[in-house]
Design an enzyme around this catalytic site. Structure first.
Site, PDB file in Angstrom:
ATOM      1  N   ARG A 166      54.508 -36.250   1.863  1.00  0.00           N
ATOM      2  CA  ARG A 166      55.800 -36.001   2.494  1.00  0.00           C
ATOM      3  C   ARG A 166      56.828 -36.891   1.819  1.00  0.00           C
ATOM      4  O   ARG A 166      56.525 -38.001   1.374  1.00  0.00           O
ATOM      5  CB  ARG A 166      55.764 -36.310   4.003  1.00  0.00           C
ATOM      6  CG  ARG A 166      55.003 -35.295   4.827  1.00  0.00           C
ATOM      7  CD  ARG A 166      55.756 -33.966   4.909  1.00  0.00           C
ATOM      8  NE  ARG A 166      55.045 -33.001   5.729  1.00  0.00           N
ATOM      9  CZ  ARG A 166      54.146 -32.147   5.288  1.00  0.00           C
ATOM     10  NH1 ARG A 166      53.818 -32.155   4.001  1.00  0.00           N
ATOM     11  NH2 ARG A 166      53.551 -31.302   6.106  1.00  0.00           N
ATOM     12  N   GLU A 216      64.768 -33.059   1.810  1.00  0.00           N
ATOM     13  CA  GLU A 216      64.616 -31.692   1.290  1.00  0.00           C
ATOM     14  C   GLU A 216      65.185 -30.648   2.253  1.00  0.00           C
ATOM     15  O   GLU A 216      65.121 -30.834   3.478  1.00  0.00           O
ATOM     16  CB  GLU A 216      63.144 -31.399   0.974  1.00  0.00           C
ATOM     17  CG  GLU A 216      62.170 -31.506   2.127  1.00  0.00           C
ATOM     18  CD  GLU A 216      60.724 -31.309   1.668  1.00  0.00           C
ATOM     19  OE1 GLU A 216      60.081 -30.399   2.221  1.00  0.00           O
ATOM     20  OE2 GLU A 216      60.245 -32.048   0.775  1.00  0.00           O
ATOM     21  N   HIS A 258      58.362 -28.298  -3.004  1.00  0.00           N
ATOM     22  CA  HIS A 258      57.391 -28.338  -1.904  1.00  0.00           C
ATOM     23  C   HIS A 258      56.495 -27.090  -1.924  1.00  0.00           C
ATOM     24  O   HIS A 258      56.440 -26.321  -0.965  1.00  0.00           O
ATOM     25  CB  HIS A 258      58.119 -28.455  -0.564  1.00  0.00           C
ATOM     26  CG  HIS A 258      57.260 -29.026   0.526  1.00  0.00           C
ATOM     27  ND1 HIS A 258      57.760 -29.803   1.531  1.00  0.00           N
ATOM     28  CD2 HIS A 258      55.921 -28.934   0.767  1.00  0.00           C
ATOM     29  CE1 HIS A 258      56.788 -30.170   2.354  1.00  0.00           C
ATOM     30  NE2 HIS A 258      55.659 -29.646   1.901  1.00  0.00           N
TER      31      HIS A 258
END
Length: 335
Positions: A240, A269, A287
């Site tokens: 993360r 993000e 991601h």
């Protein structure tokens, strides 16, 4: 004939899955990716029996306040830091995630990022595309070998172990740090040696991060940790964004205290810091570590199974396979 339960899906899903869901539920499915405000989330959740959501959908006490209809929220991801589990449990709402089905795909992608950063794949691709290649120089585009080096892994859960197993093919020395040490048989299975965090930082030629984001792991990699790393080391984050203090990472890269980085996740993000965009020695991706066709379909199927079971449907009725708070079912029954 009883009325079908109503399901809201916040992300664009495979059309074939939507068609199959319509056999047992009324579906309100997004057709494009977008962000929802807290007010929109509360309004969407108030009118449904179940929801399938993504990591950008932050759902807590405010979003489910006074909601007596909603029974289950299925997260389309293994992480669930976007969900306030205690608040959902108190409201009698089951939460679930999609573990296991993405382990191998994420491990593959962690290796893809590591190799790309080491051998400057993204940088050289950009060089060729802009017409910079006029001839080959013997000492140009040099990067470090991966084989025979030390691979460090922060977080030795199932994905971490899948990453470690792949290192055997590269004759790498594998070290790891975890909240708790693996059992000896698991260490032997993945040929990994437990070290403390400081040794992990100092000894790793390549460091892959694969820990969940919790208050304790937030900025687990900051200025102090980066200062311990070898200047020729490469950092890879498929966990993360909040695990890494991005400002500290930018500073380390500017000062050439780190050879490079490969990041699939970011603190803000989908916004990426402009400073990171400026580094040629940083590989960036949006991601997508679990984004293989097979894995994303498996994730969707597992989320659907959790929804059906929480609604009392299907072979696993009343027993969602990957519920994060199965006690919420008892809470609802008691009410």
């Amino acid at each position: 004939m009883s009325q079908k339960p109503k399901l809201w899906i916040s992300r664009a899903l495979f059309p074939e899955w939507i068609d199959s869901i319509r056999e047992w539920a009324d579906v309100d499915a997004a057709t494009e990716e977008r962000a929802y405000s807290p007010e929109e989330l509360k309004r969407k959740l108030a009118d449904v029996d179940a929801a399938m959501v993504g990591l950008s959908d932050r759902i807590g006490a405010d979003e489910v306040a006074g909601n007596t209809r909603l029974k289950v929220i299925a997260n389309l991801g293994v992480g669930y830091n976007n969900l306030d589990i205690p608040a959902l449990t108190a409201a009698g709402i089951v939460a679930s995630n999609t573990p296991e089905v993405l382990n191998e795909s994420v491990a593959d992608y962690a290796w893809a990022l590591m190799l790309a950063a080491a051998r400057r794949v993204a940088e050289s691709d950009r060089f060729v595309r802009r017409g910079g290649w006029k001839g080959s120089a013997f000492t140009a585009w040099l990067g470090p070998d991966v084989h025979g080096k030390t691979l460090g892994i922060l977080g030795m859960g199932r994905i971490g172990r899948a990453i470690a197993r792949r290192a055997a093919g590269f004759s790498m020395n594998v070290i790891y740090h975890n909240r708790s040490r693996l059992k000896p048989e698991l260490e032997q299975e993945v040929a990994a040696r437990y070290v403390d965090k400081q040794e992990l930082m100092r000894a790793s030629d390549f460091l892959i991060l694969i820990v969940p984001l919790t208050p304790e792991s937030h900025h687990a990699i900051g200025g102090a940790e980066l200062a311990l790393m070898k200047p020729e080391a490469i950092l890879v984050n498929v966990a993360r964004g909040g695990i890494v203090d991005e400002l500290a990472l930018v500073e380390a890269l500017h000062a050439k205290r780190l050879a490079g980085a490969a990041l699939d996740v970011f603190e803000g993000e989908p916004k990426v810091r402009d400073e990171l965009l400026a580094f040629d020695n940083v590989v960036l991706s949006p991601h997508i570590a679990s984004a293989s066709a097979e894995t994303r379909r498996a994730m969707a199927l597992l989320a659907i199974e959790n929804v059906k079971a929480a609604l009392g449907l299907g072979e696993q009725a009343g027993h969602p396979p990957t519920a994060l708070n199965p006690e919420a079912l008892d809470h609802r029954r008691a009410d």
